[in-house]
Design an enzyme around this catalytic site. Structure first.
Site, PDB file in Angstrom:
ATOM      1  N   HIS A  55     -26.515  41.267 -26.474  1.00 53.86           N
ATOM      2  CA  HIS A  55     -26.873  40.348 -25.388  1.00 53.86           C
ATOM      3  C   HIS A  55     -26.932  41.131 -24.075  1.00 53.86           C
ATOM      4  O   HIS A  55     -26.060  41.960 -23.808  1.00 53.86           O
ATOM      5  CB  HIS A  55     -25.823  39.224 -25.301  1.00 53.86           C
ATOM      6  CG  HIS A  55     -26.143  38.246 -24.218  1.00 53.86           C
ATOM      7  ND1 HIS A  55     -27.094  37.253 -24.374  1.00 53.86           N
ATOM      8  CD2 HIS A  55     -25.685  38.138 -22.946  1.00 53.86           C
ATOM      9  CE1 HIS A  55     -27.182  36.567 -23.250  1.00 53.86           C
ATOM     10  NE2 HIS A  55     -26.339  37.086 -22.369  1.00 53.86           N
ATOM     11  N   ASN A  96     -34.640  47.440 -29.741  1.00 54.99           N
ATOM     12  CA  ASN A  96     -33.280  47.664 -30.271  1.00 54.99           C
ATOM     13  C   ASN A  96     -33.327  48.005 -31.751  1.00 54.99           C
ATOM     14  O   ASN A  96     -32.590  48.880 -32.217  1.00 54.99           O
ATOM     15  CB  ASN A  96     -32.401  46.436 -30.036  1.00 54.99           C
ATOM     16  CG  ASN A  96     -31.820  46.428 -28.646  1.00 54.99           C
ATOM     17  OD1 ASN A  96     -30.928  47.217 -28.341  1.00 54.99           O
ATOM     18  ND2 ASN A  96     -32.363  45.579 -27.786  1.00 54.99           N
ATOM     19  N   ASN A 137     -24.785  40.563 -32.746  1.00 56.95           N
ATOM     20  CA  ASN A 137     -25.884  40.330 -31.801  1.00 56.95           C
ATOM     21  C   ASN A 137     -25.701  41.245 -30.601  1.00 56.95           C
ATOM     22  O   ASN A 137     -24.581  41.660 -30.297  1.00 56.95           O
ATOM     23  CB  ASN A 137     -25.844  38.864 -31.339  1.00 56.95           C
ATOM     24  CG  ASN A 137     -26.967  38.528 -30.385  1.00 56.95           C
ATOM     25  OD1 ASN A 137     -28.126  38.919 -30.601  1.00 56.95           O
ATOM     26  ND2 ASN A 137     -26.655  37.808 -29.317  1.00 56.95           N
TER      27      ASN A 137
HETATM   28  C1  GAR Z   1     -32.693  42.433 -25.776  1.00 60.17           C
HETATM   29  O1  GAR Z   1     -32.566  42.700 -24.402  1.00 60.17           O
HETATM   30  C2  GAR Z   1     -31.562  41.553 -26.249  1.00 60.17           C
HETATM   31  O2  GAR Z   1     -30.376  41.775 -25.562  1.00 60.17           O
HETATM   32  C3  GAR Z   1     -32.109  40.183 -25.950  1.00 60.17           C
HETATM   33  O3  GAR Z   1     -33.461  40.263 -26.294  1.00 60.17           O
HETATM   34  C4  GAR Z   1     -33.922  41.573 -26.040  1.00 60.17           C
HETATM   35  C5  GAR Z   1     -34.696  42.055 -27.247  1.00 60.17           C
HETATM   36  O4  GAR Z   1     -35.363  43.241 -26.974  1.00 60.17           O
HETATM   37  N1  GAR Z   1     -31.416  39.196 -26.725  1.00 60.17           N
HETATM   38  C6  GAR Z   1     -30.999  38.043 -26.219  1.00 60.17           C
HETATM   39  O5  GAR Z   1     -31.186  37.716 -25.069  1.00 60.17           O
HETATM   40  C7  GAR Z   1     -30.279  37.144 -27.219  1.00 60.17           C
HETATM   41  N2  GAR Z   1     -29.480  36.175 -26.523  1.00 60.17           N
HETATM   42  P1  GAR Z   1     -35.994  44.099 -28.132  1.00 60.17           P
HETATM   43  O6  GAR Z   1     -36.883  43.166 -28.928  1.00 60.17           O
HETATM   44  O7  GAR Z   1     -36.788  45.153 -27.421  1.00 60.17           O
HETATM   45  O8  GAR Z   1     -34.875  44.669 -28.954  1.00 60.17           O
END
Ligand code: GAR
Length: 209
Positions: A116, A19, A114
């Site tokens: 999610h 992200n 954030n």
């Molecule tokens: C993402 O899917 C985000 O939505 C989740 O962690 C992942 C990070 O991916 N966040 C949560 O679950 C927070 N509650 P990334 O490191 O590839 O961006």
């Protein structure tokens, strides 16, 4: 939030940082009128730090302290100081897997967002795509929201849906949600940087042009 000076993002993440990469690429492409001021991680070898360093962006590991799911007092102070020194306008949580508490929230009230991996308020907390698959919903997705003192409970800025297919696996569904996040999150951050959103209690509305 749109006063002529460059809008500064402070990004926090614990994982691979896809992200963050999507946001950094949108910044580099001029799609987000902002700069990445600093990237911080509670995991020393997190991919998000590597993504930042390969883009020549300031990146730091700050040890989280003695707890597993939150920052301890010293760590919280170190994160707040690093973000204040970087003069950030908005804190972007990109897979930061610790709950932020008291002093951190007070220091940046209303300025933390954030992403999610579910359509909140369904499936807050960990492994939201697994919760969705186990529950048998036909549609899930991702949510960008403001961060408050609860878990994934702040006012919703944007959501994008993702279908759940009959023979989905956890990995396939997770990948589809991730791809949706990479579209939604940069768009929401761009809107915030342009000063386009207004918060009215629990409702976040796009201001009239
Ligand atoms: C993402 O899917 C985000 O939505 C989740 O962690 C992942 C990070 O991916 N966040 C949560 O679950 C927070 N509650 P990334 O490191 O590839 O961006």
């Amino acid at each position: 939030m749109n006063s002529g000076k460059i809008f500064r993002l402070g990004v926090l993440g614990s994982g691979q940082g896809s992200n963050f990469a999507a946001i950094a690429d949108a910044v580099a492409a001029g799609k987000i009128a902002a700069e990445v001021a600093v990237v911080l991680s509670d995991v020393e070898n997190a991919g998000i730090l590597e993504h930042a360093r390969t883009r020549n962006l300031p990146a730091r590991f700050i040890a989280p302290g003695k707890f597993r799911t939150k920052l301890d007092e010293d760590a919280e102070r170190a994160y707040v100081t690093a973000l204040q020194e970087a003069k950030v306008d908005l804190i972007v949580l990109a897979g930061f897997m610790r709950v932020l508490k008291g002093d951190f929230l007070r220091a940046f009230e209303g300025r933390i967002v954030n992403v999610h991996p579910s359509l909140l308020p369904s499936f807050p907390g960990l492994d939201a795509w697994k919760q969705a698959l186990d529950h048998g919903v036909k549609v899930t997705g991702c949510t960008v929201h403001l961060v408050d003192a609860g878990v994934d409970s702040g006012a919703i800025i944007g959501q994008q849906t993702v279908p759940v297919l009959d023979h989905d696996t956890l990995d396939a569904l997770h990948a589809r949600i991730h791809a949706a996040e990479h579209e939604l999150y940069p768009k929401c951050v761009a809107s915030i940087a342009r000063g386009e959103i207004a918060v009215q209690g629990r409702r976040v509305v796009w201001k009239a042009a």
